[in-house]
Design a protein around this motif. Structure first.
Motif, mmCIF file in Angstrom:
data_model
loop_
_atom_site.group_PDB
_atom_site.id
_atom_site.type_symbol
_atom_site.label_atom_id
_atom_site.label_comp_id
_atom_site.label_asym_id
_atom_site.label_seq_id
_atom_site.Cartn_x
_atom_site.Cartn_y
_atom_site.Cartn_z
ATOM 1 N N ASP A 77 -24.177 52.406 -6.294
ATOM 2 C CA ASP A 77 -22.719 52.310 -6.402
ATOM 3 C C ASP A 77 -22.284 50.888 -6.048
ATOM 4 O OD1 ASP A 77 -19.988 52.640 -6.522
ATOM 5 O OD2 ASP A 77 -19.865 53.846 -4.694
ATOM 6 N N PRO A 78 -21.976 50.053 -7.049
ATOM 7 C CA PRO A 78 -21.582 48.670 -6.760
ATOM 8 C C PRO A 78 -20.251 48.567 -6.022
ATOM 9 C CG PRO A 78 -21.317 49.140 -9.090
ATOM 10 C CD PRO A 78 -21.990 50.330 -8.475
ATOM 11 N N ALA A 79 -19.454 49.619 -6.040
ATOM 12 C CA ALA A 79 -18.134 49.577 -5.391
ATOM 13 C C ALA A 79 -18.245 49.314 -3.891
ATOM 14 C CB ALA A 79 -17.382 50.877 -5.641
ATOM 15 N N ALA A 80 -19.372 49.635 -3.294
ATOM 16 C CA ALA A 80 -19.558 49.399 -1.863
ATOM 17 C C ALA A 80 -19.771 47.911 -1.552
ATOM 18 C CB ALA A 80 -20.749 50.199 -1.354
ATOM 19 N N TYR A 81 -20.048 47.103 -2.577
ATOM 20 C CA TYR A 81 -20.396 45.704 -2.377
ATOM 21 C C TYR A 81 -19.491 44.734 -3.125
ATOM 22 C CZ TYR A 81 -24.521 48.286 -1.033
ATOM 23 O OH TYR A 81 -25.367 49.193 -0.454
ATOM 24 N N GLN A 82 -18.615 45.262 -3.943
ATOM 25 C CA GLN A 82 -17.779 44.436 -4.810
ATOM 26 C C GLN A 82 -16.336 44.913 -4.694
ATOM 27 O OE1 GLN A 82 -18.959 44.704 -8.946
ATOM 28 N NE2 GLN A 82 -18.544 42.544 -9.244
ATOM 29 N N GLN A 83 -15.395 43.969 -4.629
ATOM 30 C CA GLN A 83 -13.990 44.336 -4.428
ATOM 31 C C GLN A 83 -13.445 45.191 -5.563
ATOM 32 O OE1 GLN A 83 -11.506 40.988 -3.322
ATOM 33 N NE2 GLN A 83 -13.168 40.085 -2.130
ATOM 34 N N PRO A 140 -14.575 46.127 -10.128
ATOM 35 C CA PRO A 140 -15.552 45.828 -11.181
ATOM 36 C C PRO A 140 -15.391 44.413 -11.731
ATOM 37 C CG PRO A 140 -14.664 48.026 -11.479
ATOM 38 C CD PRO A 140 -13.860 47.381 -10.379
ATOM 39 N N ASN A 141 -16.523 43.737 -11.838
ATOM 40 C CA ASN A 141 -16.589 42.356 -12.333
ATOM 41 C C ASN A 141 -15.745 41.395 -11.500
ATOM 42 O OD1 ASN A 141 -18.370 42.972 -14.495
ATOM 43 N ND2 ASN A 141 -16.636 43.828 -15.595
ATOM 44 N N GLY A 142 -15.540 41.744 -10.248
ATOM 45 C CA GLY A 142 -14.753 40.912 -9.335
ATOM 46 C C GLY A 142 -15.623 40.304 -8.253
ATOM 47 N N PRO A 143 -14.989 39.774 -7.221
ATOM 48 C CA PRO A 143 -15.732 39.138 -6.130
ATOM 49 C C PRO A 143 -16.459 40.165 -5.255
ATOM 50 C CG PRO A 143 -13.361 38.983 -5.766
ATOM 51 C CD PRO A 143 -13.554 39.657 -7.079
ATOM 52 N N LEU A 144 -17.426 39.668 -4.501
ATOM 53 C CA LEU A 144 -18.133 40.510 -3.544
ATOM 54 C C LEU A 144 -17.208 40.834 -2.376
ATOM 55 C CD1 LEU A 144 -21.539 38.588 -3.476
ATOM 56 C CD2 LEU A 144 -20.997 40.696 -4.729
ATOM 57 N N THR A 145 -17.499 41.940 -1.691
ATOM 58 C CA THR A 145 -16.707 42.300 -0.521
ATOM 59 C C THR A 145 -16.978 41.309 0.607
ATOM 60 O OG1 THR A 145 -18.430 43.717 0.385
ATOM 61 C CG2 THR A 145 -16.786 44.776 -1.062
ATOM 62 N N HIS A 146 -16.067 41.274 1.558
ATOM 63 C CA HIS A 146 -16.220 40.407 2.731
ATOM 64 C C HIS A 146 -17.534 40.732 3.460
ATOM 65 C CE1 HIS A 146 -15.180 38.004 6.203
ATOM 66 N NE2 HIS A 146 -15.446 39.052 6.969
ATOM 67 N N GLU A 147 -17.866 42.010 3.584
ATOM 68 C CA GLU A 147 -19.085 42.420 4.279
ATOM 69 C C GLU A 147 -20.328 41.894 3.565
ATOM 70 O OE1 GLU A 147 -16.601 44.570 3.392
ATOM 71 O OE2 GLU A 147 -15.729 44.819 5.378
ATOM 72 N N THR A 148 -20.345 41.948 2.243
ATOM 73 C CA THR A 148 -21.485 41.448 1.474
ATOM 74 C C THR A 148 -21.617 39.942 1.645
ATOM 75 O OG1 THR A 148 -21.206 43.247 -0.126
ATOM 76 C CG2 THR A 148 -22.545 41.373 -0.816
ATOM 77 N N GLN A 204 -22.882 44.315 -13.434
ATOM 78 C CA GLN A 204 -24.267 44.619 -13.788
ATOM 79 C C GLN A 204 -25.269 43.836 -12.943
ATOM 80 O OE1 GLN A 204 -22.151 42.916 -15.751
ATOM 81 N NE2 GLN A 204 -23.210 41.343 -16.921
ATOM 82 N N HIS A 205 -24.844 42.774 -12.267
ATOM 83 C CA HIS A 205 -25.738 41.955 -11.448
ATOM 84 C C HIS A 205 -25.741 42.359 -9.973
ATOM 85 C CE1 HIS A 205 -26.175 39.420 -14.914
ATOM 86 N NE2 HIS A 205 -24.876 39.197 -14.951
ATOM 87 N N VAL A 206 -24.789 43.161 -9.556
ATOM 88 C CA VAL A 206 -24.624 43.470 -8.136
ATOM 89 C C VAL A 206 -25.832 44.217 -7.580
ATOM 90 C CG1 VAL A 206 -23.205 44.694 -6.435
ATOM 91 C CG2 VAL A 206 -22.118 43.380 -8.264
ATOM 92 N N GLU A 207 -26.363 45.167 -8.305
ATOM 93 C CA GLU A 207 -27.508 45.933 -7.798
ATOM 94 C C GLU A 207 -28.701 45.016 -7.530
ATOM 95 O OE1 GLU A 207 -30.106 49.954 -8.747
ATOM 96 O OE2 GLU A 207 -28.782 49.166 -10.309
#
Length: 130
Positions: free
Chosen positions: A5-11, A13-21, A63-66
């Protein structure tokens, strides 16, 4: 096998990474002393792009987050890398967003040649189309 689930790491879809990441990346960079270029190569992205992800809130394709998170996990837990079996070590899992709501995955050798890629492309083009 759990679905990533990329939503846990990305703000978004196709956006910036989360602050935690981003903080995980900062921690790895500070602990290891790696340059952006060196750390980027571990993530299979350029150092310039990594710098922009970490410092300029740059967007990254979902598609690159994983792949990026997998590399972060290995950098944070290097002992896991030793646990990868020999069969898996030479293969890379690629994700591709075919259309909205549909992501496909294909596992290919990490040393895929241009000729093999062309053969694979011809195979996909030969598949029946509805």
């Amino acid at each position: 096998m759990a679905t990533f689930d990329p939503a846990a790491y990305q703000q978004f879809p196709n956006g910036p990474l989360t602050h935690e990441t981003i903080q995980r990346l900062v921690s790895i960079k500070e602990r290891s002393g790696m340059s952006y270029g060196s750390l980027g190569s571990k993530l299979n992205i350029s150092g310039t792009f990594l710098h922009n992800l970490m410092n300029k809130n740059a967007n990254v394709g979902t598609q690159h987050v994983e792949r990026i998170i997998g590399a972060i996990n290995l950098l944070e837990n290097p002992d896991q890398a030793a646990e990868v079996s020999q069969n898996e070590a030479g293969m890379l899992l690629h994700s591709f967003h075919l259309r909205a709501g549909l992501q496909i995955k294909i596992e290919l050798p990490d040393d895929l040649t241009e000729r093999e890629a062309e053969r694979l492309a011809r195979f996909v083009q030969s598949l029946p189309v509805a």
